[in-house]
Scaffold this motif. Sequence first.
Motif: not given
Length: 99
Positions: A18, A40, A43, A63, A66
């Motif tokens: 990240l 991304n 991560g 996360n 994300w």
Amino acid sequence: MSGELLVEVVGWLGAAALLLAYGLLSSGRIAAGTTYQLLNLAGAVALAVNGVVHRALPSVAVNVVWLVIGLAALRGLATRRRHAHTRAESHDDPAQPSR
């Protein structure tokens, strides 16, 4: 390598991915394209796994979100590439009469 150590290594690699993505993007070394999104995603997955094992539910939630955003961005990139490729092929078609 013990399972606990493996989870820690995965978590640290996720954090590094990240930060690397953000640093490369911020310095202008990469664009907000596929490489950025894949870093991304890697991560987010790694940190989510680490968070699940440690029962850090706020971290897991962030996360997972994300990850979903990254997957949506990759899908958008792929769609734009397909449309650009299709448009390029239709402009190269000699069967189309010119006006």
